[in-house]
Design a protein around this motif. Structure first.
Motif, PDB file in Angstrom:
ATOM      1  N   PRO A 133      10.796   4.864  26.297  1.00 40.01           N
ATOM      2  CA  PRO A 133      10.685   5.300  24.898  1.00 40.01           C
ATOM      3  C   PRO A 133      10.021   4.279  23.975  1.00 40.01           C
ATOM      4  N   LEU A 134      10.040   3.014  24.345  1.00 41.58           N
ATOM      5  CA  LEU A 134       9.434   1.974  23.511  1.00 41.58           C
ATOM      6  C   LEU A 134       8.169   1.394  24.129  1.00 41.58           C
ATOM      7  N   ALA A 135       7.646   2.038  25.156  1.00 36.87           N
ATOM      8  CA  ALA A 135       6.470   1.507  25.858  1.00 36.87           C
ATOM      9  C   ALA A 135       5.256   1.413  24.930  1.00 36.87           C
ATOM     10  N   LYS A 136       5.026   2.465  24.143  1.00 38.46           N
ATOM     11  CA  LYS A 136       3.875   2.433  23.225  1.00 38.46           C
ATOM     12  C   LYS A 136       4.048   1.348  22.173  1.00 38.46           C
ATOM     13  N   ASP A 137       5.280   1.181  21.693  1.00 36.62           N
ATOM     14  CA  ASP A 137       5.533   0.117  20.711  1.00 36.62           C
ATOM     15  C   ASP A 137       5.311  -1.261  21.321  1.00 36.62           C
ATOM     16  N   ALA A 138       5.717  -1.437  22.569  1.00 33.49           N
ATOM     17  CA  ALA A 138       5.519  -2.718  23.248  1.00 33.49           C
ATOM     18  C   ALA A 138       4.032  -2.998  23.425  1.00 33.49           C
ATOM     19  N   GLU A 139       3.265  -1.986  23.829  1.00 32.29           N
ATOM     20  CA  GLU A 139       1.819  -2.162  23.997  1.00 32.29           C
ATOM     21  C   GLU A 139       1.140  -2.495  22.670  1.00 32.29           C
ATOM     22  N   LYS A 140       1.547  -1.822  21.602  1.00 28.97           N
ATOM     23  CA  LYS A 140       0.984  -2.110  20.277  1.00 28.97           C
ATOM     24  C   LYS A 140       1.326  -3.536  19.842  1.00 28.97           C
ATOM     25  N   ALA A 141       2.560  -3.945  20.097  1.00 29.85           N
ATOM     26  CA  ALA A 141       2.978  -5.298  19.709  1.00 29.85           C
ATOM     27  C   ALA A 141       2.183  -6.342  20.468  1.00 29.85           C
ATOM     28  N   ILE A 142       1.951  -6.098  21.758  1.00 30.02           N
ATOM     29  CA  ILE A 142       1.148  -7.035  22.548  1.00 30.02           C
ATOM     30  C   ILE A 142      -0.261  -7.111  21.988  1.00 30.02           C
ATOM     31  N   GLN A 143      -0.849  -5.985  21.649  1.00 23.56           N
ATOM     32  CA  GLN A 143      -2.206  -5.978  21.076  1.00 23.56           C
ATOM     33  C   GLN A 143      -2.230  -6.681  19.729  1.00 23.56           C
ATOM     34  N   LYS A 144      -1.190  -6.502  18.943  1.00 28.37           N
ATOM     35  CA  LYS A 144      -1.128  -7.142  17.632  1.00 28.37           C
ATOM     36  C   LYS A 144      -0.977  -8.655  17.764  1.00 28.37           C
ATOM     37  N   LEU A 145      -0.182  -9.106  18.738  1.00 31.45           N
ATOM     38  CA  LEU A 145       0.064 -10.537  18.906  1.00 31.45           C
ATOM     39  C   LEU A 145      -1.092 -11.253  19.589  1.00 31.45           C
ATOM     40  N   ARG A 146      -1.843 -10.535  20.408  1.00 32.35           N
ATOM     41  CA  ARG A 146      -2.942 -11.135  21.139  1.00 32.35           C
ATOM     42  C   ARG A 146      -4.133 -10.175  21.127  1.00 32.35           C
TER      43      ARG A 146
END
Length: 159
Positions: A133-146
């Protein structure tokens, strides 16, 4: 039907009624000579550093982990990200691959500007629940951080 107590017989103290079925668990006579490094004294094991394949075991307690996540959420809502980080880490101590604890620890670390470590925990979430359920949020956070590394890896995957 029970016998009256006066007719029951008891073994004398120190005598086992199962003496005939005892199993000898002592080491063979020449064992110490045949295997010189097999004996480890248990009284001072902590004092000796043994280099072997035994790894430290952590307690597995999913209930304690869930409570630590709940308390971590409390601290996170109060913007006490350092305390939330500690609670999420403790949850991971009791339940090593907990996806939610990894994700929330990633969020706390991102708030504390520990971007590389946050990415590591977001990736740990995705490893456990790649379509969670949080996979898309995790991917977005990774893109935002790096963002620069994420863009480069996307360009390579398109080629």
């Amino acid at each position: 039907m029970t016998l009256p107590r006066a007719t029951m017989t008891f073994a004398p103290p120190g005598v086992s009624s199962s003496r005939d079925t005892r199993i000898d668990t002592s080491a063979p006579p020449e064992d110490a000579k045949d295997h010189p490094n097999s004996y480890i004294e248990t009284s001072d094991v902590d004092d000796k550093k043994q280099d072997n394949d035994v790894q430290e075991m952590h307690p597995f307690d999913p209930h304690k982990a869930a409570k630590d996540i709940e308390v971590g959420d409390f601290y996170f809502r109060r913007k006490n990200y350092r305390a939330a980080e500690e609670r999420y880490r403790e949850a991971l101590f009791y339940k090593q691959d907990d996806a939610i604890a990894n994700f929330k620890l990633g969020e706390s670390l991102a708030k504390l500007d520990k971007d590389d470590e946050a990415i590591t925990h977001y990736q740990a979430y995705l490893k456990v629940l790649p379509h969670g359920p949080l996979a898309k949020d995790a991917e977005k956070a990774i893109q935002k951080l790096r963002p620069e590394k994420s863009e480069n890896s996307q360009e390579h995957s398109k080629q």
